[in-house]
Design a protein around this motif. Sequence first.
Motif, PDB file in Angstrom:
ATOM      1  N   LEU A 188      -0.234  -6.971 -10.273  1.00 23.56           N
ATOM      2  CA  LEU A 188      -0.016  -6.165  -9.067  1.00 23.56           C
ATOM      3  C   LEU A 188       1.242  -5.319  -9.178  1.00 23.56           C
ATOM      4  O   LEU A 188       2.246  -5.731  -9.784  1.00 23.56           O
ATOM      5  N   LYS A 189       1.162  -4.136  -8.572  1.00 23.64           N
ATOM      6  CA  LYS A 189       2.255  -3.184  -8.565  1.00 23.64           C
ATOM      7  C   LYS A 189       2.652  -2.880  -7.119  1.00 23.64           C
ATOM      8  O   LYS A 189       1.846  -3.074  -6.194  1.00 23.64           O
ATOM      9  N   SER A 190       3.825  -2.342  -6.935  1.00 25.53           N
ATOM     10  CA  SER A 190       4.283  -2.024  -5.576  1.00 25.53           C
ATOM     11  C   SER A 190       3.334  -1.045  -4.889  1.00 25.53           C
ATOM     12  O   SER A 190       3.130  -1.128  -3.675  1.00 25.53           O
ATOM     13  N   GLU A 191       2.741  -0.166  -5.664  1.00 24.26           N
ATOM     14  CA  GLU A 191       1.825   0.818  -5.075  1.00 24.26           C
ATOM     15  C   GLU A 191       0.494   0.221  -4.636  1.00 24.26           C
ATOM     16  O   GLU A 191      -0.323   0.914  -4.036  1.00 24.26           O
ATOM     17  N   ASP A 192       0.272  -1.055  -4.917  1.00 25.04           N
ATOM     18  CA  ASP A 192      -0.926  -1.744  -4.416  1.00 25.04           C
ATOM     19  C   ASP A 192      -0.723  -2.248  -2.988  1.00 25.04           C
ATOM     20  O   ASP A 192      -1.664  -2.755  -2.371  1.00 25.04           O
ATOM     21  N   GLN A 223      -3.324  -8.036   4.804  1.00 26.61           N
ATOM     22  CA  GLN A 223      -2.139  -7.337   4.304  1.00 26.61           C
ATOM     23  C   GLN A 223      -1.750  -7.856   2.920  1.00 26.61           C
ATOM     24  O   GLN A 223      -1.604  -9.063   2.714  1.00 26.61           O
ATOM     25  N   VAL A 224      -1.556  -6.930   2.006  1.00 20.74           N
ATOM     26  CA  VAL A 224      -1.042  -7.236   0.669  1.00 20.74           C
ATOM     27  C   VAL A 224       0.286  -6.506   0.519  1.00 20.74           C
ATOM     28  O   VAL A 224       0.351  -5.293   0.696  1.00 20.74           O
ATOM     29  N   THR A 225       1.321  -7.264   0.214  1.00 21.02           N
ATOM     30  CA  THR A 225       2.642  -6.673   0.003  1.00 21.02           C
ATOM     31  C   THR A 225       3.141  -7.095  -1.364  1.00 21.02           C
ATOM     32  O   THR A 225       3.257  -8.289  -1.653  1.00 21.02           O
ATOM     33  N   VAL A 226       3.406  -6.102  -2.205  1.00 18.81           N
ATOM     34  CA  VAL A 226       3.907  -6.361  -3.548  1.00 18.81           C
ATOM     35  C   VAL A 226       5.358  -5.896  -3.597  1.00 18.81           C
ATOM     36  O   VAL A 226       5.640  -4.708  -3.515  1.00 18.81           O
TER      37      VAL A 226
END
Length: 114
Positions: A85-89, A109-112
């Motif tokens: 996973l990347k921050s942009e995900d 909600q997905v927070t990377v």
Amino acid sequence: VQLQASGGGLVQPGGSLRLSCAASGFAFSNYYMNWVRRAPGKEQEWVSSIFADGSNTFYADSVKGRFTISRDNAKSTLYLQMNSLKSEDTGVYYCTQDPEKGPWGQGTQVTVSS
């Protein structure tokens, strides 16, 4: 039609999450299904799709090689395995029969972030 996504959370870059979407109120096994995501300040982005029988899958270039879509028609459930996973995900993830018209149901909600 009811679609309830779950499995999101806070994860560090490089981590993994597995999303689930429980579907009801329609013949799930007859429908092509999709995952889409929405991030603050951005338009909705299509992420992935899967044929009704699971025989074919499709991915946005931004997630190809990192995400895997699957389904269990016996359980009327759609999945999205997300690796590397990347921050942009980061965003709210929804499952839907139709990315343009919905319905989208309850997202997760997905927070990377580190």
